[in-house]
Motif scaffolding. Structure first.
Motif, PDB file in Angstrom:
ATOM      1  N   LYS A  89       0.831  -1.198   0.000  1.00  0.00           N
ATOM      2  CA  LYS A  89       0.000   0.000   0.000  1.00  0.00           C
ATOM      3  C   LYS A  89       0.870   1.255   0.000  1.00  0.00           C
ATOM      4  CE  LYS A  89      -3.867   2.190   2.384  1.00  0.00           C
ATOM      5  NZ  LYS A  89      -4.809   2.105   3.529  1.00  0.00           N
ATOM      6  N   GLY A  90       0.559   2.164  -0.906  1.00  0.00           N
ATOM      7  CA  GLY A  90       1.281   3.418  -0.987  1.00  0.00           C
ATOM      8  C   GLY A  90       2.552   3.373  -1.808  1.00  0.00           C
ATOM      9  N   ARG A  91       2.908   2.206  -2.315  1.00  0.00           N
ATOM     10  CA  ARG A  91       4.162   2.105  -3.072  1.00  0.00           C
ATOM     11  C   ARG A  91       3.941   1.754  -4.548  1.00  0.00           C
ATOM     12  NH1 ARG A  91       8.431  -0.977   0.988  1.00  0.00           N
ATOM     13  NH2 ARG A  91       8.179   0.456   2.747  1.00  0.00           N
ATOM     14  N   LYS A  92       2.702   1.662  -4.975  1.00  0.00           N
ATOM     15  CA  LYS A  92       2.461   1.373  -6.401  1.00  0.00           C
ATOM     16  C   LYS A  92       2.949   2.558  -7.215  1.00  0.00           C
ATOM     17  CE  LYS A  92      -1.060  -0.492  -9.490  1.00  0.00           C
ATOM     18  NZ  LYS A  92      -0.388  -0.005 -10.689  1.00  0.00           N
ATOM     19  N   PRO A  93       3.836   2.311  -8.163  1.00  0.00           N
ATOM     20  CA  PRO A  93       4.450   3.428  -8.885  1.00  0.00           C
ATOM     21  C   PRO A  93       3.526   4.032  -9.927  1.00  0.00           C
ATOM     22  CG  PRO A  93       5.254   1.363  -9.771  1.00  0.00           C
ATOM     23  CD  PRO A  93       4.379   1.018  -8.593  1.00  0.00           C
ATOM     24  N   ARG A  94       3.829   5.255 -10.302  1.00  0.00           N
ATOM     25  CA  ARG A  94       3.202   5.905 -11.444  1.00  0.00           C
ATOM     26  C   ARG A  94       4.156   5.699 -12.621  1.00  0.00           C
ATOM     27  NH1 ARG A  94       2.877  11.722  -9.288  1.00  0.00           N
ATOM     28  NH2 ARG A  94       4.546  10.932  -7.941  1.00  0.00           N
ATOM     29  N   VAL A  95       3.688   4.995 -13.632  1.00  0.00           N
ATOM     30  CA  VAL A  95       4.550   4.605 -14.754  1.00  0.00           C
ATOM     31  C   VAL A  95       4.257   5.489 -15.958  1.00  0.00           C
ATOM     32  CG1 VAL A  95       5.241   2.724 -16.290  1.00  0.00           C
ATOM     33  CG2 VAL A  95       4.594   2.227 -13.911  1.00  0.00           C
ATOM     34  N   THR A  96       5.322   6.026 -16.536  1.00  0.00           N
ATOM     35  CA  THR A  96       5.227   6.818 -17.770  1.00  0.00           C
ATOM     36  C   THR A  96       6.062   6.141 -18.844  1.00  0.00           C
ATOM     37  OG1 THR A  96       4.958   8.882 -16.541  1.00  0.00           O
ATOM     38  CG2 THR A  96       5.645   9.063 -18.842  1.00  0.00           C
ATOM     39  N   LEU A  97       5.466   5.912 -20.003  1.00  0.00           N
ATOM     40  CA  LEU A  97       6.151   5.298 -21.135  1.00  0.00           C
ATOM     41  C   LEU A  97       6.379   6.355 -22.204  1.00  0.00           C
ATOM     42  CD1 LEU A  97       7.146   2.655 -22.593  1.00  0.00           C
ATOM     43  CD2 LEU A  97       4.841   2.482 -23.533  1.00  0.00           C
ATOM     44  N   VAL A  98       7.625   6.473 -22.666  1.00  0.00           N
ATOM     45  CA  VAL A  98       7.990   7.472 -23.677  1.00  0.00           C
ATOM     46  C   VAL A  98       8.472   6.752 -24.930  1.00  0.00           C
ATOM     47  CG1 VAL A  98       9.446   9.454 -24.222  1.00  0.00           C
ATOM     48  CG2 VAL A  98       8.662   9.094 -21.870  1.00  0.00           C
ATOM     49  N   ASP A  99       7.901   7.109 -26.078  1.00  0.00           N
ATOM     50  CA  ASP A  99       8.363   6.560 -27.348  1.00  0.00           C
ATOM     51  C   ASP A  99       8.172   7.604 -28.431  1.00  0.00           C
ATOM     52  OD1 ASP A  99       9.138   3.674 -28.545  1.00  0.00           O
ATOM     53  OD2 ASP A  99       7.937   4.764 -30.012  1.00  0.00           O
ATOM     54  N   GLN A 100       9.041   7.571 -29.440  1.00  0.00           N
ATOM     55  CA  GLN A 100       8.958   8.564 -30.495  1.00  0.00           C
ATOM     56  C   GLN A 100       7.798   8.315 -31.461  1.00  0.00           C
ATOM     57  OE1 GLN A 100      12.373   8.430 -33.099  1.00  0.00           O
ATOM     58  NE2 GLN A 100      12.571   6.211 -32.883  1.00  0.00           N
ATOM     59  N   GLY A 101       7.280   7.095 -31.504  1.00  0.00           N
ATOM     60  CA  GLY A 101       6.164   6.776 -32.395  1.00  0.00           C
ATOM     61  C   GLY A 101       4.873   6.587 -31.633  1.00  0.00           C
ATOM     62  N   GLU A 102       3.770   6.562 -32.372  1.00  0.00           N
ATOM     63  CA  GLU A 102       2.472   6.367 -31.728  1.00  0.00           C
ATOM     64  C   GLU A 102       2.084   4.902 -31.662  1.00  0.00           C
ATOM     65  OE1 GLU A 102      -0.881   7.923 -33.776  1.00  0.00           O
ATOM     66  OE2 GLU A 102      -0.274   7.159 -35.742  1.00  0.00           O
ATOM     67  N   ARG A 103       2.894   4.020 -32.298  1.00  0.00           N
ATOM     68  CA  ARG A 103       2.535   2.608 -32.374  1.00  0.00           C
ATOM     69  C   ARG A 103       3.641   1.700 -31.841  1.00  0.00           C
ATOM     70  NH1 ARG A 103      -1.757   1.485 -35.861  1.00  0.00           N
ATOM     71  NH2 ARG A 103      -2.580   3.318 -36.924  1.00  0.00           N
ATOM     72  N   PHE A 104       3.221   0.643 -31.190  1.00  0.00           N
ATOM     73  CA  PHE A 104       4.109  -0.472 -30.888  1.00  0.00           C
ATOM     74  C   PHE A 104       4.215  -1.342 -32.132  1.00  0.00           C
ATOM     75  CE2 PHE A 104       4.052  -5.047 -29.814  1.00  0.00           C
ATOM     76  CZ  PHE A 104       5.349  -5.164 -29.310  1.00  0.00           C
ATOM     77  N   VAL A 105       5.421  -1.793 -32.460  1.00  0.00           N
ATOM     78  CA  VAL A 105       5.605  -2.610 -33.658  1.00  0.00           C
ATOM     79  C   VAL A 105       6.074  -4.004 -33.247  1.00  0.00           C
ATOM     80  CG1 VAL A 105       6.798  -2.861 -35.856  1.00  0.00           C
ATOM     81  CG2 VAL A 105       6.186  -0.584 -35.034  1.00  0.00           C
ATOM     82  N   PHE A 106       5.268  -4.997 -33.559  1.00  0.00           N
ATOM     83  CA  PHE A 106       5.642  -6.394 -33.322  1.00  0.00           C
ATOM     84  C   PHE A 106       6.499  -6.816 -34.516  1.00  0.00           C
ATOM     85  CE2 PHE A 106       5.578 -10.766 -32.342  1.00  0.00           C
ATOM     86  CZ  PHE A 106       5.078 -10.926 -31.051  1.00  0.00           C
ATOM     87  N   LYS A 107       7.790  -6.523 -34.444  1.00  0.00           N
ATOM     88  CA  LYS A 107       8.672  -6.602 -35.606  1.00  0.00           C
ATOM     89  C   LYS A 107       8.726  -7.984 -36.267  1.00  0.00           C
ATOM     90  CE  LYS A 107      11.539  -2.710 -34.204  1.00  0.00           C
ATOM     91  NZ  LYS A 107      12.892  -2.248 -33.800  1.00  0.00           N
ATOM     92  N   PRO A 108       8.693  -9.088 -35.524  1.00  0.00           N
ATOM     93  CA  PRO A 108       8.741 -10.388 -36.214  1.00  0.00           C
ATOM     94  C   PRO A 108       7.557 -10.649 -37.140  1.00  0.00           C
ATOM     95  CG  PRO A 108       9.325 -10.645 -33.898  1.00  0.00           C
ATOM     96  CD  PRO A 108       8.805  -9.260 -34.060  1.00  0.00           C
ATOM     97  N   LEU A 109       6.492  -9.856 -37.004  1.00  0.00           N
ATOM     98  CA  LEU A 109       5.318 -10.050 -37.859  1.00  0.00           C
ATOM     99  C   LEU A 109       5.229  -9.030 -38.999  1.00  0.00           C
ATOM    100  CD1 LEU A 109       2.533 -10.889 -35.219  1.00  0.00           C
ATOM    101  CD2 LEU A 109       3.650 -12.465 -36.815  1.00  0.00           C
ATOM    102  N   LEU A 110       6.224  -8.165 -39.135  1.00  0.00           N
ATOM    103  CA  LEU A 110       6.194  -7.179 -40.218  1.00  0.00           C
ATOM    104  C   LEU A 110       6.135  -7.843 -41.589  1.00  0.00           C
ATOM    105  CD1 LEU A 110       8.717  -4.357 -39.194  1.00  0.00           C
ATOM    106  CD2 LEU A 110       6.272  -4.092 -39.619  1.00  0.00           C
ATOM    107  N   TYR A 111       6.772  -9.010 -41.721  1.00  0.00           N
ATOM    108  CA  TYR A 111       6.798  -9.690 -43.017  1.00  0.00           C
ATOM    109  C   TYR A 111       5.394 -10.070 -43.480  1.00  0.00           C
ATOM    110  CZ  TYR A 111      11.463 -10.119 -41.073  1.00  0.00           C
ATOM    111  OH  TYR A 111      12.661  -9.829 -40.474  1.00  0.00           O
ATOM    112  N   GLU A 112       4.501 -10.315 -42.526  1.00  0.00           N
ATOM    113  CA  GLU A 112       3.137 -10.697 -42.879  1.00  0.00           C
ATOM    114  C   GLU A 112       2.395  -9.581 -43.603  1.00  0.00           C
ATOM    115  OE1 GLU A 112       3.735 -14.156 -40.119  1.00  0.00           O
ATOM    116  OE2 GLU A 112       4.719 -12.313 -40.708  1.00  0.00           O
ATOM    117  N   LEU A 113       2.848  -8.341 -43.450  1.00  0.00           N
ATOM    118  CA  LEU A 113       2.200  -7.236 -44.143  1.00  0.00           C
ATOM    119  C   LEU A 113       2.505  -7.245 -45.633  1.00  0.00           C
ATOM    120  CD1 LEU A 113       2.767  -4.337 -41.585  1.00  0.00           C
ATOM    121  CD2 LEU A 113       0.718  -5.726 -41.923  1.00  0.00           C
TER     122      LEU A 113
END
Length: 548
Positions: free
Chosen positions: A95-119
C-alpha cells in the motif's frame, strides 16, 4: 520461459533468505507476485545498490517511504520497454508504493517486428502488427508520452561517479519528465555502417512505415514488370525490375523469402547481397538448409562474399546503383528497391546526452541484474544494453539482439524494480534460449527447437528411411545442431508463439479472433474451389441453359 526461471530463483532465494524473510512465490498467471505484506523484514543488503555507491541504500529507502508513490519512467516502447511497463502494473504492490509509470516513445505505435513480413504477403493486418500505444495501454494506468529523448539528467551525483537518486528526462521540442526510477529500453536503429548513400537511397525494415513503403514499391515493380520492364540506366533497352536485400542474417533472409514468394512468376528479380559466403552464419544447420531451399524455390539469387561499397543515384523514382566489391573485383548492380538489413546499432548510440557507461558499440553497460553500472536508480534492457553475465553464462558471450531476449529481460526488469523499491535483493538475469523462428513465406517457416539429438542418433537417422519420413512431416533431425521444423507446421507454431507473446490479453484475443476468421475464410475458399472441381459437367443443351 523467463517466468519459470524467475520462479526458480525466487524459490532458491526463499530457501536461503534470512530468518523471518517472506517466501517469494510468483503467480501462475502472467504477473509476478511480490512478497506478502506479512513479511517480517527485508533481506540483508542489495549488492547492486551497494556497488552503485554508499547513498544507494538510503535512496531506495526514500523511494519506498509511505506516501511517496515512486515515479518510473520507461524510455522506449518496444518489446523491452512496453512489456516492462505492463508487467509493472500486474505486480502486487504494498500500500502506498504502487508506482506511477510513464512510457515514452517517439512513435504512436508499438511494432511487433517479427510479424512485419506478414504485411507483405497479406497474412496480417496493420493493426495486428502495429497497434497504437493508446489502444494497448487503455486497460492500464500507464501514461504514454510521444516524444524523442534529447537528454537524461540523473540526480544525486556520487563522489566516485554515477548517481544515487532520481532525475529528469529532457524531451526534444521542450518538456521534461521527472523520475525516481528510470528504465532505458530504446531498442536498436538501422546502422549504415558508414556506407555512403545508404541513408538516402536504401530503406530499413523495422517500422510500419518501412513495411508500407516496401509493399507499395513492390506493387509498383510488379506493375512495371507487367508493362514490359524498366529502362536500363544506359538506355540500352528494358530490364526486369530488381529488388535487392542487403544482409543475409535472419531479417534479410526472411524478407527476401517473403518478397521472392510474392513476386515469383511476375517478372521481378530478387537478390540477396551479403559479405558472408553463406546465409545465416551461426544459425542451426537445419534452419539454414530450410532457408536455402525456400530462397531457391522462390527464385531468389544469393550473391555471397560480396560487400556493398556505396549506393549511387540511379535516375530517381527509388532507383539506385549498388556498387559492389568481391573476389572478382568491383561491379555495379542497378536496383529499383534496396532494403538494408545488414546492420543495427543500439539506439543509445544516436542519443548523445545519455551520461551512462557504454561499450564501444554504444550499448549501455549494466550489472547482471540489469541495473546500469554506477547508477542505482537506472535499469537498461534489450538491444540498448550490454549486461555483465554471471559466471555460469559467460561462455555464451553477449546476449543476442533478439525480441526473445527483450521478452525475458522485461520480466526481470519489472521484478527487480519492485525489489529495489521495496528493499529486496535483486535477481540476476538468466537467459534461456527457446529456439529461433523465421518466416519463409505465407505458409512456410523454419523453427529451430532448443533440442539437439545425440550424435549417434542423428547418424542413425541420416540416410535411413526414417529421415525421409521425418522430412515429409517437415522435421530436419539428421543435421548437426538443433532439430528444425519447417513448412506449414513450423509456420503454425511460429504464429502460435507470437500470438502468445502479444503485449496484452486484450490484443491477444483480438488477434486470435482475426486469425481464426482468416483461417475460416481460407478453408471456405478451398472448399468452394474443390467443390467446383468435382461438380459434374452439364450435358449438351440440358437444363442449366441461359434461358433460366
Amino acid at each position: 520461459m523467463a517466468f519459470s526461471a524467475i520462479s526458480a530463483q525466487l524459490r532458491r532465494a526463499a530457501r536461503t533468505a534470512p530468518a523471518g524473510a517472506s517466501r517469494w512465490l510468483p503467480s501462475r498467471g502472467r504477473s509476478l507476485h511480490a512478497p506478502t505484506r506479512a513479511a517480517a523484514a527485508a533481506a540483508d543488503g542489495d549488492a547492486a545498490a551497494a556497488a552503485a555507491g554508499p547513498a544507494a541504500g538510503a535512496a531506495d529507502a526514500a523511494a519506498a517511504a509511505p506516501g511517496g508513490s515512486p515515479r518510473i519512467c520507461v524510455l522506449g516502447g518496444g518489446f523491452g520497454g512496453l512489456y516492462t511497463a505492463v508487467k509493472l502494473e500486474t505486480l502486487i504492490w504494498p500500500k502506498g508504493r504502487k508506482p506511477r509509470v510513464t512510457l515514452v516513445d517517439q512513435g504512436e505505435r508499438f511494432v511487433f517486428k517479427p510479424l512485419l513480413y506478414e504485411l507483405l504477403n497479406g497474412t496480417a493486418q496493420p493493426w495486428e502488427v502495429a497497434p497504437t500505444f493508446s489502444q494497448l495501454l487503455a486497460p492500464y494506468p500507464v501514461q504514454f508520452v510521444q516524444a524523442r529523448v534529447a537528454e537524461v539528467q540523473p540526480g544525486r551525483p556520487l563522489a566516485g561517479g554515477g548517481s544515487g537518486g532520481g532525475g529528469r528526462v529532457v524531451l526534444e521540442g521542450g518538456g521534461e519528465i521527472e523520475y525516481d526510477w528510470l528504465v532505458i529500453a530504446l531498442g536498436a536503429e538501422s546502422d549504415p555502417r558508414g556506407v555512403p548513400g545508404v541513408r538516402e537511397l536504401a530503406r530499413p525494415f523495422v517500422t510500419l512505415d518501412d513495411a508500407t513503403h516496401v509493399d507499395a514499391r513492390l506493387s509498383a515493380l510488379e506493375a512495371a514488370a507487367a508493362a514490359g520492364g524498366v529502362e536500363r540506366r544506359d538506355g540500352a533497352g528494358l530490364r526486369a525490375p530488381r529488388a535487392v536485400v542487403v544482409g543475409a542474417g535472419y531479417a534479410g533472409v526472411e524478407l527476401a523469402s517473403v518478397i521472392g514468394e510474392r513476386v515469383k512468376g511476375r517478372g521481378v528479380e530478387v537478390r540477396v547481397v551479403t559479405p558472408t559466403e553463406d546465409i545465416l552464419p551461426g544459425s542451426p544447420q537445419g534452419q539454414r538448409a530450410a532457408a536455402r531451399d525456400a530462397l531457391a524455390g522462390a527464385g531468389v539469387r544469393v550473391d555471397g562474399g560480396v560487400r556493398v561499397e556505396r549506393l549511387g543515384e540511379g535516375g530517381g523514382d527509388g532507383r539506385c546503383v549498388v556498387h559492389l566489391a568481391g573476389a572478382n573485383g568491383p561491379s555495379e548492380l542497378e536496383a529499383d528497391l534496396v532494403v538494408w538489413t545488414a546492420g543495427l546499432a543500439p539506439a543509445s548510440k544516436f542519443v548523445k546526452s545519455l551520461p551512462f557507461p557504454s561499450t564501444a558499440a554504444g550499448a549501455i553497460e549494466t550489472d547482471p541484474t540489469l541495473r546500469v553500472l554506477q547508477h542505482a536508480r537506472v535499469f537498461a534492457l534489450g538491444d540498448v544494453s550490454f549486461a555483465e553475465q554471471e559466471q555460469e553464462q559467460q561462455q555464451q558471450g553477449s546476449y543476442p539482439a533478439t525480441a526473445q531476449v527483450a521478452f525475458q529481460q522485461a520480466d526481470y526488469a519489472a521484478w527487480n524494480l519492485w525489489a529495489a523499491i521495496n528493499g529486496r535483493p535483486l535477481l540476476p538475469f538468466r537467459y534461456q534460449h527457446l529456439g529461433s523462428m523465421m518466416s519463409l513465406g505465407a505458409a512456410n517457416a523454419a523453427v529451430a527447437l532448443p533440442v539437439e539429438l545425440p550424435a549417434a542418433l542423428a547418424d542413425t537417422i541420416r540416410g535411413s528411411p526414417l529421415e525421409g519420413l521425418l522430412s515429409l512431416a517437415g522435421v530436419r533431425a539428421a543435421a548437426p545442431g538443433a532439430v528444425t521444423l519447417e513448412g506449414p507446421l513450423a509456420q503454425l507454431l511460429r504464429r502460435a508463439a507470437y500470438l502468445y507473446r502479444q503485449p496484452t490479453g486484450e490484443q491477444r484475443l483480438s488477434v486470435a479472433a482475426s486469425w481464426l476468421q482468416q483461417a475460416a475464410d481460407v478453408a471456405a475458399s478451398a472448399a468452394r474451389e474443390l467443390s467446383g472441381r468435382t461438380a459434374p459437367s452439364g450435358g449438351g443443351g440440358g437444363g442449366g441453359g441461359g434461358s433460366a
